[in-house]
Motif scaffolding. Structure first.
Motif, PDB file in Angstrom:
ATOM      1  N   ALA A 124       0.832  -1.206   0.000  1.00 22.39           N
ATOM      2  CA  ALA A 124       0.000   0.000   0.000  1.00 22.39           C
ATOM      3  C   ALA A 124       0.867   1.257   0.000  1.00 22.39           C
ATOM      4  CB  ALA A 124      -0.939  -0.006   1.205  1.00 22.39           C
ATOM      5  N   VAL A 125       1.944   1.241   0.769  1.00 20.01           N
ATOM      6  CA  VAL A 125       2.862   2.386   0.818  1.00 20.01           C
ATOM      7  C   VAL A 125       3.532   2.579  -0.535  1.00 20.01           C
ATOM      8  CG1 VAL A 125       5.058   3.204   1.772  1.00 20.01           C
ATOM      9  CG2 VAL A 125       3.269   2.370   3.300  1.00 20.01           C
ATOM     10  N   MET A 126       4.073   1.504  -1.088  1.00 20.89           N
ATOM     11  CA  MET A 126       4.808   1.608  -2.349  1.00 20.89           C
ATOM     12  C   MET A 126       3.895   2.016  -3.501  1.00 20.89           C
ATOM     13  SD  MET A 126       7.345  -1.609  -1.743  1.00 20.89           S
ATOM     14  CE  MET A 126       8.478  -1.388  -3.096  1.00 20.89           C
ATOM     15  N   ASN A 127       2.612   1.693  -3.411  1.00 19.73           N
ATOM     16  CA  ASN A 127       1.655   2.091  -4.448  1.00 19.73           C
ATOM     17  C   ASN A 127       1.011   3.447  -4.170  1.00 19.73           C
ATOM     18  OD1 ASN A 127       2.038  -0.293  -5.911  1.00 19.73           O
ATOM     19  ND2 ASN A 127       0.457  -1.361  -4.754  1.00 19.73           N
ATOM     20  N   GLY A 128       1.081   3.920  -2.924  1.00 20.29           N
ATOM     21  CA  GLY A 128       0.351   5.120  -2.554  1.00 20.29           C
ATOM     22  C   GLY A 128       1.175   6.345  -2.235  1.00 20.29           C
ATOM     23  N   VAL A 129       2.497   6.223  -2.232  1.00 22.16           N
ATOM     24  CA  VAL A 129       3.355   7.357  -1.891  1.00 22.16           C
ATOM     25  C   VAL A 129       4.174   7.752  -3.113  1.00 22.16           C
ATOM     26  CG1 VAL A 129       5.336   8.095  -0.495  1.00 22.16           C
ATOM     27  CG2 VAL A 129       3.516   6.753   0.545  1.00 22.16           C
ATOM     28  N   LEU A 130       4.161   9.030  -3.419  1.00 19.04           N
ATOM     29  CA  LEU A 130       5.024   9.542  -4.490  1.00 19.04           C
ATOM     30  C   LEU A 130       6.358   9.906  -3.865  1.00 19.04           C
ATOM     31  CD1 LEU A 130       2.469  11.817  -6.360  1.00 19.04           C
ATOM     32  CD2 LEU A 130       3.243   9.523  -7.006  1.00 19.04           C
ATOM     33  N   PRO A 131       7.422   9.195  -4.235  1.00 18.27           N
ATOM     34  CA  PRO A 131       8.691   9.394  -3.542  1.00 18.27           C
ATOM     35  C   PRO A 131       9.424  10.700  -3.871  1.00 18.27           C
ATOM     36  CG  PRO A 131       8.907   7.695  -5.218  1.00 18.27           C
ATOM     37  CD  PRO A 131       7.462   8.079  -5.174  1.00 18.27           C
ATOM     38  N   GLN A 132       9.049  11.386  -4.947  1.00 24.42           N
ATOM     39  CA  GLN A 132       9.753  12.612  -5.294  1.00 24.42           C
ATOM     40  C   GLN A 132       9.579  13.665  -4.196  1.00 24.42           C
ATOM     41  OE1 GLN A 132       7.486  11.111  -7.301  1.00 24.42           O
ATOM     42  NE2 GLN A 132       8.805  10.261  -8.875  1.00 24.42           N
ATOM     43  N   ASP A 133      10.701  14.202  -3.754  1.00 28.01           N
ATOM     44  CA  ASP A 133      10.721  15.274  -2.749  1.00 28.01           C
ATOM     45  C   ASP A 133      10.091  14.886  -1.409  1.00 28.01           C
ATOM     46  OD1 ASP A 133      11.950  17.003  -4.599  1.00 28.01           O
ATOM     47  OD2 ASP A 133       9.999  17.502  -5.457  1.00 28.01           O
ATOM     48  N   SER A 134      10.050  13.605  -1.123  1.00 26.60           N
ATOM     49  CA  SER A 134       9.506  13.144   0.150  1.00 26.60           C
ATOM     50  C   SER A 134      10.631  12.770   1.098  1.00 26.60           C
ATOM     51  CB  SER A 134       8.625  11.895  -0.056  1.00 26.60           C
ATOM     52  OG  SER A 134       7.475  12.201  -0.783  1.00 26.60           O
ATOM     53  N   HIS A 135      10.315  12.711   2.365  1.00 27.87           N
ATOM     54  CA  HIS A 135      11.224  12.092   3.311  1.00 27.87           C
ATOM     55  C   HIS A 135      10.410  11.200   4.245  1.00 27.87           C
ATOM     56  CE1 HIS A 135      10.388  15.893   5.532  1.00 27.87           C
ATOM     57  NE2 HIS A 135      10.519  15.139   6.600  1.00 27.87           N
ATOM     58  N   LEU A 136      11.090  10.229   4.792  1.00 27.14           N
ATOM     59  CA  LEU A 136      10.464   9.199   5.609  1.00 27.14           C
ATOM     60  C   LEU A 136      10.797   9.437   7.073  1.00 27.14           C
ATOM     61  CD1 LEU A 136       9.188   6.391   6.217  1.00 27.14           C
ATOM     62  CD2 LEU A 136      11.387   5.378   5.543  1.00 27.14           C
ATOM     63  N   ILE A 137       9.761   9.479   7.893  1.00 27.06           N
ATOM     64  CA  ILE A 137       9.939   9.512   9.338  1.00 27.06           C
ATOM     65  C   ILE A 137       9.366   8.204   9.871  1.00 27.06           C
ATOM     66  CG2 ILE A 137       9.380  10.653  11.514  1.00 27.06           C
ATOM     67  CD1 ILE A 137       8.954  13.250   9.877  1.00 27.06           C
ATOM     68  N   LEU A 138      10.223   7.388  10.441  1.00 29.19           N
ATOM     69  CA  LEU A 138       9.768   6.147  11.063  1.00 29.19           C
ATOM     70  C   LEU A 138       9.310   6.463  12.481  1.00 29.19           C
ATOM     71  CD1 LEU A 138      12.560   3.765   9.799  1.00 29.19           C
ATOM     72  CD2 LEU A 138      10.155   3.781   9.097  1.00 29.19           C
ATOM     73  N   HIS A 188      15.064   5.860  -3.448  1.00 27.82           N
ATOM     74  CA  HIS A 188      14.406   7.034  -4.030  1.00 27.82           C
ATOM     75  C   HIS A 188      14.919   8.336  -3.405  1.00 27.82           C
ATOM     76  CE1 HIS A 188      11.562   3.956  -5.462  1.00 27.82           C
ATOM     77  NE2 HIS A 188      11.394   4.804  -6.450  1.00 27.82           N
ATOM     78  N   ASP A 189      16.103   8.255  -2.802  1.00 33.26           N
ATOM     79  CA  ASP A 189      16.775   9.437  -2.231  1.00 33.26           C
ATOM     80  C   ASP A 189      15.978  10.140  -1.134  1.00 33.26           C
ATOM     81  OD1 ASP A 189      19.024   9.122  -3.897  1.00 33.26           O
ATOM     82  OD2 ASP A 189      17.989  10.162  -5.525  1.00 33.26           O
ATOM     83  N   MET A 190      15.183   9.379  -0.396  1.00 33.67           N
ATOM     84  CA  MET A 190      14.449   9.962   0.727  1.00 33.67           C
ATOM     85  C   MET A 190      15.321   9.944   1.968  1.00 33.67           C
ATOM     86  SD  MET A 190      10.639   8.399   0.735  1.00 33.67           S
ATOM     87  CE  MET A 190      10.033   7.671  -0.772  1.00 33.67           C
ATOM     88  N   PRO A 191      15.462  11.068   2.647  1.00 34.72           N
ATOM     89  CA  PRO A 191      16.120  11.036   3.952  1.00 34.72           C
ATOM     90  C   PRO A 191      15.287  10.203   4.921  1.00 34.72           C
ATOM     91  CG  PRO A 191      15.858  13.298   3.159  1.00 34.72           C
ATOM     92  CD  PRO A 191      15.063  12.412   2.250  1.00 34.72           C
ATOM     93  N   VAL A 192      15.956   9.505   5.829  1.00 34.20           N
ATOM     94  CA  VAL A 192      15.279   8.668   6.825  1.00 34.20           C
ATOM     95  C   VAL A 192      15.488   9.288   8.193  1.00 34.20           C
ATOM     96  CG1 VAL A 192      15.152   6.380   7.880  1.00 34.20           C
ATOM     97  CG2 VAL A 192      15.600   6.602   5.416  1.00 34.20           C
ATOM     98  N   ARG A 193      14.384   9.495   8.897  1.00 26.91           N
ATOM     99  CA  ARG A 193      14.403  10.058  10.242  1.00 26.91           C
ATOM    100  C   ARG A 193      13.589   9.142  11.143  1.00 26.91           C
ATOM    101  NH1 ARG A 193      16.262  15.298  10.142  1.00 26.91           N
ATOM    102  NH2 ARG A 193      15.185  15.848  12.058  1.00 26.91           N
ATOM    103  N   GLU A 194      13.670   9.365  12.451  1.00 23.55           N
ATOM    104  CA  GLU A 194      12.922   8.550  13.400  1.00 23.55           C
ATOM    105  C   GLU A 194      12.379   9.424  14.519  1.00 23.55           C
ATOM    106  OE1 GLU A 194      13.872   4.328  15.157  1.00 23.55           O
ATOM    107  OE2 GLU A 194      14.810   5.835  16.426  1.00 23.55           O
TER     108      GLU A 194
END
Length: 141
Positions: free
Chosen positions: A19-33, A89-95
């Motif tokens: 669902a995430v891989m189909n529902g998130v546009l990775p351009q200019d996004s960053h991931l917060i876990l 996809h060059d997203m920074p990863v944060r937590e």
């Protein structure tokens, strides 16, 4: 800020990953876990918060709580694949670490003020700590 309903199903790692891989546009996004454990990764639950844009044009997409070792081998594998996908996809990863009840509350859905607090409380994180599977070789980037 736009905040759609959380992606995926709580406790369903592989379905939520898809669902995430189909529902998130990775351009200019960053991931917060978002996690409910600090210093005890072997039992942690994770949800993913994706942030795209800034200010009033920003969007936030939250996943259900479905990643991490708490959800067994499938949860750990889904967490590793999620982080690998984000990094590729060059997203920074944060937590952001939350206490258990707060984690449950946030992952049921959230509002713009809470998203801003989660973003402000997040810290940069080394993606490699999420991709190491117990008893297996570490995923390569």
């Amino acid at each position: 800020m736009q905040i759609p309903e959380p992606l995926g199903l709580s406790g369903a790692p592989l379905e939520t990953l898809q669902a995430v891989m189909n529902g998130v546009l990775p351009q200019d996004s960053h991931l917060i876990l978002l996690t409910d454990r600090q210093g005890q990764r072997e039992g942690a639950r994770y949800a993913a918060l994706f942030m795209t844009g800034r200010g009033m044009q920003a969007t936030a997409q939250l996943s259900a709580a479905a990643f991490g070792p708490h959800f067994g081998e499938a949860g750990q594998t889904a967490l590793a694949e999620l982080v690998h996908w984000a990094v590729s996809h060059d997203m920074p990863v944060r937590e952001t670490v939350l206490n258990g009840p707060e984690f449950d509350h946030v992952t049921d859905g959230t509002d713009a003020d809470t998203v801003q607090q989660l973003r402000a409380a997040s810290n940069p994180s080394d993606a490699a700590i999420y991709t190491k599977l117990p008893g297996k070789a570490q995923a390569e980037f």
